[in-house]
Design a protein around this motif. Structure first.
Motif, PDB file in Angstrom:
ATOM      1  N   ALA A 263     -71.099 -56.289 129.870  1.00 46.74           N
ATOM      2  CA  ALA A 263     -70.987 -55.223 128.874  1.00 46.74           C
ATOM      3  C   ALA A 263     -71.126 -55.806 127.472  1.00 46.74           C
ATOM      4  N   THR A 264     -71.779 -55.054 126.586  1.00 51.55           N
ATOM      5  CA  THR A 264     -71.997 -55.477 125.205  1.00 51.55           C
ATOM      6  C   THR A 264     -70.852 -55.015 124.315  1.00 51.55           C
ATOM      7  N   LYS A 265     -70.343 -55.928 123.474  1.00 53.45           N
ATOM      8  CA  LYS A 265     -69.311 -55.580 122.493  1.00 53.45           C
ATOM      9  C   LYS A 265     -70.000 -54.940 121.278  1.00 53.45           C
ATOM     10  N   THR A 266     -69.524 -53.779 120.858  1.00 53.35           N
ATOM     11  CA  THR A 266     -70.221 -53.004 119.823  1.00 53.35           C
ATOM     12  C   THR A 266     -69.385 -52.784 118.565  1.00 53.35           C
ATOM     13  N   SER A 267     -68.381 -53.619 118.313  1.00 55.53           N
ATOM     14  CA  SER A 267     -67.590 -53.496 117.094  1.00 55.53           C
ATOM     15  C   SER A 267     -66.944 -54.825 116.763  1.00 55.53           C
ATOM     16  N   SER A 268     -66.372 -54.918 115.579  1.00 58.44           N
ATOM     17  CA  SER A 268     -65.553 -56.054 115.144  1.00 58.44           C
ATOM     18  C   SER A 268     -66.373 -57.298 114.819  1.00 58.44           C
ATOM     19  N   TYR A 269     -67.591 -57.108 114.291  1.00 59.63           N
ATOM     20  CA  TYR A 269     -68.441 -58.229 113.883  1.00 59.63           C
ATOM     21  C   TYR A 269     -68.392 -58.398 112.359  1.00 59.63           C
ATOM     22  N   TRP A 270     -68.357 -59.634 111.922  1.00 55.88           N
ATOM     23  CA  TRP A 270     -68.343 -59.968 110.501  1.00 55.88           C
ATOM     24  C   TRP A 270     -69.432 -60.999 110.232  1.00 55.88           C
ATOM     25  N   THR A 271     -70.163 -60.816 109.140  1.00 54.61           N
ATOM     26  CA  THR A 271     -71.217 -61.749 108.748  1.00 54.61           C
ATOM     27  C   THR A 271     -71.121 -62.008 107.253  1.00 54.61           C
ATOM     28  N   GLN A 272     -71.213 -63.282 106.880  1.00 51.69           N
ATOM     29  CA  GLN A 272     -71.331 -63.678 105.479  1.00 51.69           C
ATOM     30  C   GLN A 272     -72.679 -64.361 105.289  1.00 51.69           C
ATOM     31  N   ALA A 314     -60.528 -66.967 125.260  1.00 54.04           N
ATOM     32  CA  ALA A 314     -59.889 -65.691 124.956  1.00 54.04           C
ATOM     33  C   ALA A 314     -58.845 -65.819 123.852  1.00 54.04           C
ATOM     34  N   ALA A 315     -58.412 -67.038 123.559  1.00 51.94           N
ATOM     35  CA  ALA A 315     -57.424 -67.247 122.501  1.00 51.94           C
ATOM     36  C   ALA A 315     -58.073 -67.598 121.168  1.00 51.94           C
ATOM     37  N   HIS A 341     -70.835 -66.251 110.847  1.00 49.09           N
ATOM     38  CA  HIS A 341     -70.406 -65.090 111.629  1.00 49.09           C
ATOM     39  C   HIS A 341     -69.040 -65.364 112.254  1.00 49.09           C
ATOM     40  N   TRP A 342     -68.292 -64.314 112.476  1.00 46.49           N
ATOM     41  CA  TRP A 342     -67.103 -64.410 113.312  1.00 46.49           C
ATOM     42  C   TRP A 342     -66.832 -63.066 113.950  1.00 46.49           C
ATOM     43  N   TYR A 343     -66.089 -63.135 115.056  1.00 42.85           N
ATOM     44  CA  TYR A 343     -65.731 -61.916 115.784  1.00 42.85           C
ATOM     45  C   TYR A 343     -64.285 -61.598 115.464  1.00 42.85           C
ATOM     46  N   GLY A 344     -63.992 -60.334 115.219  1.00 43.63           N
ATOM     47  CA  GLY A 344     -62.740 -59.945 114.600  1.00 43.63           C
ATOM     48  C   GLY A 344     -61.506 -60.049 115.470  1.00 43.63           C
ATOM     49  N   THR A 345     -61.638 -60.161 116.782  1.00 43.80           N
ATOM     50  CA  THR A 345     -60.475 -60.268 117.659  1.00 43.80           C
ATOM     51  C   THR A 345     -60.644 -61.443 118.603  1.00 43.80           C
ATOM     52  N   SER A 346     -59.549 -61.901 119.168  1.00 43.88           N
ATOM     53  CA  SER A 346     -59.577 -63.028 120.107  1.00 43.88           C
ATOM     54  C   SER A 346     -59.919 -62.509 121.496  1.00 43.88           C
TER      55      SER A 346
END
Length: 376
Positions: A263-272, A314-315, A341-346
């Protein structure tokens, strides 16, 4: 279960089965001690090939068969196996096998044989394999075929490679790697990725330090997405490099999304965007959006290095860095980009989805290569 008469030892004490069980210790076995039958290879060339008739050729080969222990069987030249004519409709499956027949085991005759069993499905044909047979491969013949080298005839090599005890077992692909579970310390070699593997902690690890190729993918023309599943699953890689060489049908940016369990994750993405464009820094940011934007410059041609940090943990909040260039086919403009880039949750992730940023309508083609950095 009991101790078996030794070989060689007291004359006449050891039966053929006793000798075979003793010989089983000379060859590769899984962690439970089960013998690995298959090809003792001198080449990775196809064992079964088609020809201009309704027959297939089986090449010279040395085989290991499990029949109450190890039986070595050799074929010292090409053997032709005739298969039945193509069916009137649908397909017919011919499973090619090798076997050492033994009258004492109820075979009706002694001696080696390379032959086939046939049915209208692969499972039904396999159900007809006699005791002690080693499947070498199968041939799917569709209706209307007049030769085994005709278009539409599919020949699949299925006999596994094996080796002497302590030797290097050849593996064709990830499926064979996952299916081979010997004891820790065992060695294997992936024919597709050219990687030497060692079994450690109940899992396979790449022997060579540094950057290791995991997989390469050809992206067909007309693609609207590239899905790479199970690429972040090797426990002995901390970091990964995804190299993309992509040509789009229109000037677009590239984007990436993480995946887990198909499944594709479709939220919680951050890019600088650290650097984007033809000459000046661009301190743009995208916060809590549906994807990572990989390129700060739209283009038809993209060369991207995406470095991904601990996506499987996962952590850990997955982080990544994009470096690359983009340009249009008409040129001459060339844009360079460096994005963090980073993903907003662990969360744990095992794959990626690559696509083009809207507006829609464009497609792409190219290649992707995934590498792992050996953890050490």
């Amino acid at each position: 279960m009991a101790a078996r008469p030794g070989f060689p030892a007291v004359s006449g004490a050891a039966t053929f089965d006793d000798i075979r069980r003793a010989m089983a210790g000379d060859f590769a076995r899984n962690a439970a001690g089960a013998l690995r039958p298959g090809i003792l290879p001198h080449t990775d060339a196809p064992l079964i090939t088609g020809k201009a008739s309704m027959a297939v050729d089986v090449a010279m080969v040395n085989l290991l068969i499990d029949r109450s222990g190890a039986v070595r069987l050799s074929n010292d030249g090409t053997v032709s196996v005739t298969i039945s004519a193509a069916p009137a409709s649908g397909s017919r499956w011919s499973v090619i096998y090798a076997r050492q027949r033994e009258a004492t085991k109820g075979d009706g005759a002694d001696g080696p044989i390379i032959d086939k069993v046939e049915q209208t499905s692969l499972s039904a044909a396999r159900a007809l394999l006699p005791a002690g047979a080693l499947e070498l491969g199968h041939v799917q013949v569709p209706a209307g075929s007049g030769t085994t080298n005709a278009a539409g005839v599919i020949i699949t090599q299925t006999a596994l490679y094996t080796a002497s005890s302590g030797g290097v077992v050849w593996l064709r692909n990830q499926t064979e790697e996952s299916g081979w579970t010997p004891a820790d310390g065992s060695l294997a070699y992936r024919l597709d990725t050219k990687a030497l593997l060692i079994r450690r902690g109940g899992a396979w690890a790449r022997v060579n330090d540094g950057l290791n190729l995991i997989t390469t993918v050809q992206i067909a023309a007309g693609s609207t997405e590239l899905v790479l599943d199970n690429i972040f699953s090797d426990p002995f890689f901390d970091n990964y490099l995804v190299q993309l060489d992509i040509e789009a049908t229109a000037s677009r940016n590239l984007q990436a999304q993480l995946r887990a369990g198909g499944a594709t994750k479709t939220s919680s993405y951050w890019t600088q965007v650290f650097y984007g464009g033809g000459g000046s820094a661009a301190a743009a940011a995208q916060a809590n959006v549906a994807q990572w934007q990989l390129t700060g410059v739209a283009g038809q041609i993209h060369g991207i290095d995406l470095k991904v940090r601990r996506p499987f943990d996962a952590a850990w909040r997955t982080m990544a860095l994009t470096e690359g260039t983009a340009t249009d086919l008409g040129g001459p403009s060339l844009g360079k980009n460096e994005n963090g880039h980073w993903y907003g949750t662990s969360e744990a992730h095992d794959g990626l989805r690559i696509s083009l940023v809207a507006p829609s309508g464009a497609t792409f083609k190219g290649t992707a290569a995934v590498y792992g950095y050996y953890k050490g």
